[in-house]
Design an enzyme around this catalytic site. Structure first.
Site: not given
Ligand SMILES: Cc1cc2nc3c(=O)[nH]c(=O)nc-3n(C[C@H](O)[C@H](O)[C@H](O)COP(=O)(O)OP(=O)(O)OC[C@H]3O[C@@H](n4cnc5c(N)ncnc54)[C@H](O)[C@@H]3O)c2cc1C
Ligand code: FES
Lengths: 257, 637
Positions: B42, B284, B330, B441
């Site tokens: 990844g 997203s 979130r 990321l």
């Protein structure tokens, strides 16, 4: 979600093959009460659960992200790579696109450069080898200038992104009568040739990727356009034209042979 | 035992520079005498493999998929953060650091989080140089969007395919090193054990997923970049092969597992629809830039969304968190959504969904603008749900998405086992109890391109090139044990499929160790997990053989690990008697129903040591020391 559950009955004719030395054959499996909200792969899951409980071997198929981006899934459904819906991978195909009573044929990608591993799974490592032959920009971590040092016109960046959207699934190869990987190769070459960072190596890259593609047993492009029709990311064959330009430059304009 | 995170001294902003200078180095000619194993391709594994090979080390890289390009990172949609401050809206390294540490509810290691923010800018430079086609504005400069938990626009993106483009960038660098012979790539391999010699990580045992054969690989250091364990919930936004196996094997060999109960439930996913469902699809977070989240004011309102007048809608995030609104972090957004649904205001067939509405922004900016920004997400939604989100609001509900917990690592990203490094989602270090959008990321690439290349040198410089070869008895032992496990799975021949048991485990975890947890439920979960584990050992059925490709067998091994790991997660959740970030213990909340931290007793990392099968794990603690920020109550109101 639309109200209510619709179900259909279908007949699967699915390719079963133990390994690349085995000859392989179609197996007919009737499947009842398929909920049309299911994805195609979820339908196969349900079939596999049943086969497992009956003591049979499930149908092996590659999949991972199940949302159309990893490029892992893929099979030829009723003669079309990734099935009847345009611009979609097999994992995004939903059973509502089929009708009650349908017979659905499912087979692996077929191409000289892709050996069957088992059932619907094929070996696509040749695509990685093509990238290794030059599908990169030669730079190392740490040496990059500021990201905004070279402005790139939005239109160019967008075009590069169109080409970069390739998921490497191999549908283009499976659909091509010559089993050529030209759309795959063209997309990578265009992406990098469009961007200023990729220009210095553009000619060399084109030459070496094409050479590798030939060596791996992929066929040549004779403009059949079948690849574009099945590409789940709708990558345009214009990329092949751009590729040809890079290739010509490489052939005649540079010392790289 | 009190753990030492080995945080270097000095000012926060100078620690990394100073540490880099102080780290011992391996001279260029000697680098080629060292061999490094990287498990995972990844963003973390791909970038580290490439960067280490570029330095001259010999790298062997492994992944489950048929190609390194298909690692789960490929699916990331929204974007990657960096403190470039290109929009001139007040961003800085400090602000990115502060947002990240605050977003994580002050449960991450300050120095690691700061370093992450520090190298964030290099990542964007690196990716552009690799040919990553980030979005640009008309002038040709890079464009940014906003993500949750931030009041600046610092997220770089490539349409809705940022993860794909970043991963393909790393993959291209990796491919270049494969061609140069510096990386040997082993796809379709699953790591089944970590091999220690004299307490140091010296190799791994893998299974070739096509032939079923075992292989032993030796090295001077092992890097795990095997991703997160979100699939413990069965239904999640993760790819189907995501698993805890490699990390769990390392745990069983003595590596500590840190904060396993810190999991992230993402607020905006397409809701669950049927028994057969195999995964949940993320919509997203970037959609919350423009979409407005609401439920009908009156419970049980069955009218179609467009028939419900403005005055009868409750835009509950905007109401409860006026300063962040729909961009609340979130954990906060997910919990709030659950509350509304539990109160009977949920919509859709199950009542477990809320609306994400684009009507206002479509009126303001026009359909074209919106479709340019989010077209692929809207298409994805339409394809799955069979409704047009340009006309009817989307329905969304939270789903398991990311795991902040992971193997414990020190500042060098080395676990408590010498020579075992852990990167990316698989480690625990940077996001505390909640990760902000677009930061995974960033972390994967920070770890891989800019941190491990330095810190691994510091370790190797103090270790002579290994004499251990793959015929060392430790490899044989590990292989035997792995083979036995597999033979056992095939021999059970019970009546339930692997997926069926996994689904049940997922339901237990979702119910008792999901968005809200309490003591009673967690205790119950432990019992249910133990029972299910017995059920699995006696009644699972795994078809086929171990000598060719057999996905059911692969899954069985992974589910067996999840069944043990789940108990560890619950144990951790029980032990943490406070609420923080994604870990919401119902007993510990403020009067307004917000998470109530206990900095007095729980300002630490909980790191668990394996205690043996069926035995309680052993608790270790790393106190979290905040030298530069003040611990405040997180408020997004
Ligand atoms: C749908 C979705 C969208 C997301 N969007 C964003 C976003 O917009 N921004 C953001 O910052 N983050 C996002 N995230 C999170 C982010 O994508 C991940 O956290 C991150 O990509 C993880 O990278 P990684 O390198 O640690 O692991 P992964 O990408 O998960 O890679 C794991 C690798 O390990 C290998 N592996 C695992 N186990 C084994 C084993 N036993 N043996 C051998 N190999 C093994 C796998 O084959 C794979 O190569 C998103 C996540 C999801 C699910
Ligand atoms: S499973 Fe990833 S593209 Fe279909």
């Amino acid at each position: 979600m639309k109200q209510g559950i619709n179900t259909i009955n279908i007949t699967l004719k699915v390719w079963r093959q133990k390994g690349h030395k085995d000859k392989g054959r179609f197996e007919t499996i009737p499947v009842r009460d398929v909920e049309t909200h299911m994805s195609f792969l979820e339908m196969l899951d349900v079939v596999n659960e049943r086969l497992t409980l009956e003591g049979k071997e499930p149908i092996e198929f590659d999949n991972d992200c199940r949302e159309g981006i990893c490029g892992m899934c893929g099979a030829v459904v009723n003669g079309i790579a990734h099935g009847p819906e345009k611009g979609m991978t097999l994992c995004q195909l939903h059973m509502r696109k089929f009708s009650d009573g349908d017979t659905i044929a499912v087979e692996p990608w077929r191409a000289r450069a892709f050996k069957v591993v088992k059932d619907l799974i094929v070996d696509r490592s040749s695509l990685d080898k093509i990238i290794q032959a030059g599908g990169f920009i030669s730079m190392i971590a740490g040496g990059a200038p500021d990201a905004n040092a070279i402005p790139i016109p939005q239109e160019i960046a967008e075009k590069a992104m169109d080409a970069a959207a390739c998921i490497g699934c191999g549908a283009c190869v499976a659909a091509c009568p010559n089993a050529s990987a030209m759309l795959f190769v063209g997309a990578k070459i265009s992406q990098l040739a469009l961007l200023p960072q990729g220009k210095p190596e553009a000619a060399k890259r084109a030459l070496s990727m094409l050479r590798e593609m030939d060596e791996l047993g992929f066929g040549n492009c004779s403009n059949e356009t079948e690849c574009e029709a099945v590409c789940p990311k709708e990558i345009s064959i214009a990329n092949i034209a751009l590729f040809n330009r890079e290739f010509l430059k490489a052939g005649f304009g540079s010392s790289e042979k | 035992m009190q753990l030492d995170g080995k945080v270097p001294g000095g000012q926060l902003s100078e620690k990394w520079d100073r540490h880099r200078f102080e780290l011992k180095m391996v001279n260029p000619a000697n680098k080629r005498k060292y061999h490094i194993i990287v498990v995972g391709t990844g963003l973390a594994g791909g970038s580290s493999s490439a960067a280490l090979a570029e330095l001259g080390y010999n790298v062997k890289t492994f992944c489950i998929q048929d190609s390194p390009r298909r690692a789960h990172s490929i699916a990331a949609q929204g974007g990657i953060n960096a403190a470039k401050n290109y929009p001139n809206d007040g961003d800085s390294i400090w602000r990115l650091f502060y947002d990240t540490i605050k977003g994580g509810d002050f449960r991450s290691r300050e120095a690691n989080t700061y370093r992450l923010a520090q190298v964030s800018n290099n990542i964007i430079d690196q990716c552009v140089a690799q040919g990553v086609p980030f979005a640009r504005d008309y002038g040709g400069l890079l464009a940014n969007r906003s993500f949750g938990g931030a009041q600046v626009s610092r997220t770089f993106y490539a349409r809705g395919q940022t993860g794909q483009q970043l991963l393909l960038g790393a993959y291209s660098s990796l491919s270049r090193q494969i061609a140069a012979g510096k990386v040997k790539m082993f796809p379709r391999r699953e790591m089944l054990d970590l091999v220690l010699v004299n307490g140091q990580a010296k190799g791994i045992v893998v299974r070739n997923l096509i032939t079923g054969e075992f292989e032993s690989h030796e090295a001077d250091a092992v890097v795990l970049a095997t991703g997160g364990y979100g699939n413990v919930y069965y239904l999640s936004t993760n790819a189907t092969s995501c698993n805890v196996g490699a990390a769990f094997r390392a745990y069983k060999k003595g590596a500590f597992f840190a904060n396993p109960c810190f999991t992230q439930i993402h607020p905006t996913c397409i809701p669950h629809s049927g028994e057969y469902q195999s995964k949940l699809t993320l919509m997203s977070e970037s959609l919350r830039n423009d979409g407005r989240v609401w439920v009908p004011k009156n419970p049980g309102d069955k009218r179609r969304p467009n028939d419900i007048p403005e005055s009868e809608r409750d835009y509950f995030l905007e109401r409860k968190y006026p300063s962040y609104g729909n961009l609340a972090p979130r954990d906060v957004a997910s919990r709030s959504t659950k509350e509304e649904c539990d109160a009977g205001k949920g919509v859709g067939t199950t009542g477990y969904a809320v609306y994400l509405d684009f009507n206002d922004v479509i009126e303001r900016d026009g359909i074209d603008t919106i479709s340019k920004k989010y077209g692929n997400l809207f298409d994805m939604y339409k394809n799955i749900i069979d409704e047009n989100p340009y006309e009817t609001p989307m329905m969304i509900y939270p789903a398991s998405h990311y795991t902040m917990g992971g193997l414990w690592v020190d500042y060098n990203l080395m676990s408590n086992i010498d020579g075992l490094f852990v990167l990316g989602e698989a480690n625990f270090s940077d996001h505390g109890a909640n990760r902000l959008g677009a930061s995974a990321l960033m972390q994967g690439l920070a770890d891989g391109y800019f941190i491990i290349p330095y810190t691994i040198g510091g370790y190797l410089a103090g270790t002579a090139p290994s004499e251990v070869s793959a015929d060392h008895p430790a490899f044989n032992e590990a292989t035997q044990a792995a083979d036995e496990r597999i033979k056992k799975l095939l021999a059970i021949k019970g009546k339930r499929t692997v997926d069926n048991i996994h689904r049940e485990l997922g339901q237990i975890m979702w119910k008792y160790c999901g968005m809200a947890r309490n003591k009673e439920g967690l205790n119950k979960a432990i019992k249910l997990i133990q029972e299910l584990r017995e059920e699995f050992r006696e009644n699972v059925t795994v078809p086929g053989s171990d000598s060719d490709y057999n996905l059911s067998l692969q899954k069985a091994g992974r589910v067996a690990d999840f069944l043990e790991f789940a108990e560890l997660m619950v144990t951790d959740a029980l032990a943490r008697e406070e609420s923080c970030g994604g870990h919401f213990r119902e007993e510990y909340q403020t009067e307004e129903g917000e998470a109530k931290r206990d900095d007095e007793d729980f300002c630490h990392v909980a790191a668990w040591e394996y205690g043996g099968y069926g035995k309680a794990p052993i608790f270790h603690k790393e106190p979290l020391v905040f030298e530069s920020v003040e611990l405040t109550t997180r408020s997004y109101k």
